[in-house]
Design an enzyme around this catalytic site. Structure first.
Site, mmCIF file in Angstrom:
data_model
loop_
_atom_site.group_PDB
_atom_site.id
_atom_site.type_symbol
_atom_site.label_atom_id
_atom_site.label_comp_id
_atom_site.label_asym_id
_atom_site.label_seq_id
_atom_site.Cartn_x
_atom_site.Cartn_y
_atom_site.Cartn_z
ATOM 1 N N GLN A 78 0.816 -1.210 0.000
ATOM 2 C CA GLN A 78 0.000 0.000 0.000
ATOM 3 C C GLN A 78 0.854 1.266 0.000
ATOM 4 O O GLN A 78 2.036 1.256 0.348
ATOM 5 C CB GLN A 78 -0.907 0.020 1.234
ATOM 6 C CG GLN A 78 -2.106 -0.898 1.146
ATOM 7 C CD GLN A 78 -3.064 -0.623 2.289
ATOM 8 O OE1 GLN A 78 -3.181 -1.408 3.213
ATOM 9 N NE2 GLN A 78 -3.764 0.493 2.229
ATOM 10 N N HIS A 79 0.209 2.364 -0.410
ATOM 11 C CA HIS A 79 0.672 3.735 -0.212
ATOM 12 C C HIS A 79 1.794 4.203 -1.146
ATOM 13 O O HIS A 79 2.011 5.400 -1.269
ATOM 14 C CB HIS A 79 1.159 3.973 1.229
ATOM 15 C CG HIS A 79 0.194 3.652 2.306
ATOM 16 N ND1 HIS A 79 -1.098 4.136 2.329
ATOM 17 C CD2 HIS A 79 0.320 2.869 3.409
ATOM 18 C CE1 HIS A 79 -1.710 3.684 3.415
ATOM 19 N NE2 HIS A 79 -0.881 2.911 4.074
ATOM 20 N N ASP A 231 -2.145 -4.810 -0.238
ATOM 21 C CA ASP A 231 -1.747 -6.070 0.402
ATOM 22 C C ASP A 231 -2.629 -6.444 1.588
ATOM 23 O O ASP A 231 -2.996 -7.616 1.755
ATOM 24 C CB ASP A 231 -0.270 -6.049 0.792
ATOM 25 C CG ASP A 231 0.142 -4.840 1.621
ATOM 26 O OD1 ASP A 231 -0.711 -4.002 1.984
ATOM 27 O OD2 ASP A 231 1.351 -4.724 1.910
#
Length: 476
Positions: A78-79, A231
């Site tokens: 992520q991110h 994820d």
């Protein structure tokens, strides 16, 4: 005899890409592949997205099913901020979730809009881990690079687009950016960080098909590709989670989450109000320092991972990369309470306790944020790289006071992506596929009395050490 149908799920994580080839009917893993990534060290944490693409091809080939998979899907860390030029090539290395250089930009966004308002609109109060502050950092520190950007993607978006040619994402991963909410992309947030929404991918509905594999790639041309997701959302799918079932994931980062019945919005920022990969929510708390930080303490002490000892008064805050929960991006590791009789094993156990503390103290808030009752005695599902470690299991039992269930299935992020791929073919929801595969089955460790003394000792140290860890002393 019917031809075996196999799907491939990918997990493009911080350190590597994993691929699982899974029998669509039984859930049996019939092939695996893995290829490593490189992450920069020093002031930031960056990785070359082209390396992820090469790793995906290598991991797919090693499963033995790349040329005959019936469908595929990609889950990713992520991110991460992936910036592409007009030709679809990375403008610069991706800024990863654990790059905390954008902490000032996160604070600026909170000051400009307000923590409570951000939580109401996007579900979360962004920290340095989120994508929105990373873009603001890039515009401020590398304006020439930002000006060259023709597309902004998350890691799983980038790989899905490379496979299909389609600029798409899903609601789960989009919810970790800090610029998406239930009504779509938030124009005010995007305006404040100087990001044109035309650079962002389309958010597809849950269960949609992203496209098909293009010719000339490591996978068979024409293979259906699911939307993919982040994820944590993929791991929830891989477990077939039902609302209120709590999960603790032990990896490079640590997370605690549960599928929620209601949309979370925690103005304190402890609980991130993510969407899941279906139509619900995934309230989650996350730390930057988990298994790698504890392993570093073990190495410094010359001990094996499980060579811990009970007792002692030491407290370790293993914030070797700064920290996200609590929000202390400038923090470093801290050891407090050493005595002449403190043993290396006790100090290592204190590192385990310090790494688990924030996650387990946030558990009740995570459950409440999703509309669940924290007093329910549902076992805590323990997953991730540390889940089978004896010291980790004992630590989680002591500090949670809950029974702990360790699913036998491994690589749950890739397994969740495989369930997404299977769902394209069967018409089932992806979580129902995983439940049919019985992925969450495993032994249950009986609950023990919660070690409230250890939790109190760690919490008290953290409050008194605030100024040392980068927070004003009067706020702790």
């Amino acid at each position: 005899m019917a031809e075996q149908r196999v799907v491939i799920g990918f997990d493009s994580s911080t350190q590597s890409t994993k691929a699982l080839a899974v029998d669509l009917d039984t859930g049996a893993v019939v092939g695996t592949g893995r290829a490593p990534h490189t992450v920069s060290m020093g002031a930031g944490r960056e990785s070359d997205p082209e390396q992820w693409w090469e790793a995906l091809g290598e991991a797919a080939a090693r499963t033995g099913w790349a040329d005959r998979a019936a469908a595929v899907s990609v889950a990713g860390q992520q991110h991460g901020l992936v910036t592409l030029d007009a030709a679809g090539r990375p403008v610069r290395p991706a800024l990863l979730w654990n790059d905390v250089r954008s902490a000032p930009q996160a604070a600026g966004l909170r000051d400009a809009i307000g923590a409570a308002e951000l939580a109401r609109r996007t579900g979360s109060v962004p920290t340095a881990a989120f994508t929105a502050p990373k873009w603001a950092w890039l515009r401020e520190h590398e304006p020439a690079a930002a000006d060259r950007v023709a597309a902004v993607r998350l890691p799983h978006d980038f790989l899905t687009e490379r496979l299909t040619g389609e600029a798409v994402t899903d609601r789960g991963d989009a919810s970790g950016t800090g610029w998406w909410g239930p009504d779509g992309y938030d124009g005010d947030v995007l305006a404040r960080i100087g990001l044109d929404p035309a650079l962002l991918p389309q958010v597809l509905p849950a269960g949609a098909r992203a496209g098909a594999v293009r010719p000339g790639l490591p996978l068979r041309a024409g293979t259906p590709v699911a939307t993919g997701t982040g994820d944590n959302m993929a791991a929830a799918l891989g477990l077939g989670l039902l609302p209120g079932q709590p999960v603790l994931s032990l990896g490079t980062s640590g997370t605690v989450y549960a599928v929620g019945r209601t949309r979370p919005a925690d103005p304190s920022g402890t609980v991130a109000g993510f969407a899941d990969a279906l139509g619900g929510w995934l309230p989650l708390a996350c730390t930057l320092n988990c298994t790698l930080a504890v392993d570093r303490f073990a190495a410094l002490l010359g001990r094996g991972r499980d060579e811990v000892e009970d007792g002692g008064t030491a407290v370790v805050l293993p914030y070797l990369d700064g920290e996200r929960t609590p929000d202390l991006p400038g923090a470093s590791g801290l050891v407090h309470g050493l005595r002449h009789d403190t043993t290396p094993g006790q100090l290592l156990q204190a590192a385990y306790d310090g790494a688990a503390h924030a996650l387990l103290t946030a558990l009740d808030g995570v459950l409440r944020a999703g509309g669940a009752d924290p007093t329910d005695d549902e076992p805590l599902l323990l997953i991730g790289g540390g889940a089978r470690g004896r010291a980790w299991q004992r630590t989680v039992l002591r500090l949670s006071g809950r029974a702990v269930k360790v699913p036998a299935a491994q690589e749950l992020v890739a397994l969740g992506a495989a369930a997404q791929a299977a769902a394209l073919l069967t018409g089932e929801p992806a979580d129902a596929v995983a439940r049919r595969w019985r992925t969450a089955e495993g032994p249950v460790l009986e609950a023990v009395a919660k070690d409230q003394d250890a939790l109190t000792r760690i919490g008290d140290t953290l409050r008194r050490a605030g100024a040392l860890q980068g927070a004003p002393a009067e706020e702790r």
